[in-house]
Design an enzyme around this catalytic site. Structure first.
Site, mmCIF file in Angstrom:
data_model
loop_
_atom_site.group_PDB
_atom_site.id
_atom_site.type_symbol
_atom_site.label_atom_id
_atom_site.label_comp_id
_atom_site.label_asym_id
_atom_site.label_seq_id
_atom_site.Cartn_x
_atom_site.Cartn_y
_atom_site.Cartn_z
ATOM 1 N N ASP A 15 5.637 3.293 39.387
ATOM 2 C CA ASP A 15 4.933 4.580 39.327
ATOM 3 C C ASP A 15 5.956 5.704 39.487
ATOM 4 O OD1 ASP A 15 5.580 4.678 42.052
ATOM 5 O OD2 ASP A 15 3.545 4.206 42.705
ATOM 6 N N ALA A 16 5.489 6.919 39.638
ATOM 7 C CA ALA A 16 6.386 8.077 39.737
ATOM 8 C C ALA A 16 7.300 8.009 40.957
ATOM 9 C CB ALA A 16 5.570 9.371 39.764
#
Length: 147
Positions: free
Chosen positions: A22-23
């Protein structure tokens, strides 16, 4: 019935890529399921059976149920070991126990159990696991025979 030998579970090594995260650089939860799917597929291949070959024989394995517990995050560039162990073998299904561990410290990141059903490719109805495949799975280690 239990198998006689104490074989180690099948293990697959993989690396966490940017696309898996994810980020924040942490592996997105659903990707652990993908890692475990790859380990089951490679386990089958190591026994001498490719998914494409089985499909040509009107046989397909489908996930009936999945259970996963998350313990710690994997991160970008981590090397992982994913295990797949058949713990129950029935007439038309089998249960896998699986773990995802970080290679550097062997920390348990995720574990799960998956019931996989054997079905016909033409109508998706249950079918018996062929004897050669049953024998290969039974030879993997601690397997309980059901049904």
């Amino acid at each position: 019935m239990r198998a006689q030998n104490e074989a180690q579970p099948f293990a697959l090594k993989c690396r966490v890529y940017y696309e898996d995260t994810d980020a924040g650089g942490i592996v997105y939860y659903v990707n652990y399921l993908k890692f475990m799917e790859r380990a089951r597929t490679e386990c089958l291949r190591s026994l001498g059976f490719a998914q494409s070959q089985l499909a040509g024989e009107n046989l397909l394995f489908v996930v009936h149920s999945a259970e996963a517990r998350y313990h710690a995050p994997a991160r970008l560039d981590d090397e992982l070991f994913i295990t797949a162990e058949v713990i129950e073998l029935n007439r038309a299904s089998l249960r896998f126990r699986q773990q995802v561990r970080r290679a550097t410290d062997e920390a348990l990141l995720c574990e799960g159990q998956f019931v996989v059903a054997c079905v016909r490719t033409d109508n998706l109805k249950p079918r018996a696991i062929p004897e050669a495949l049953r024998a290969a799975f039974a030879g993997m280690g601690q397997v309980t025979a059901g049904e």
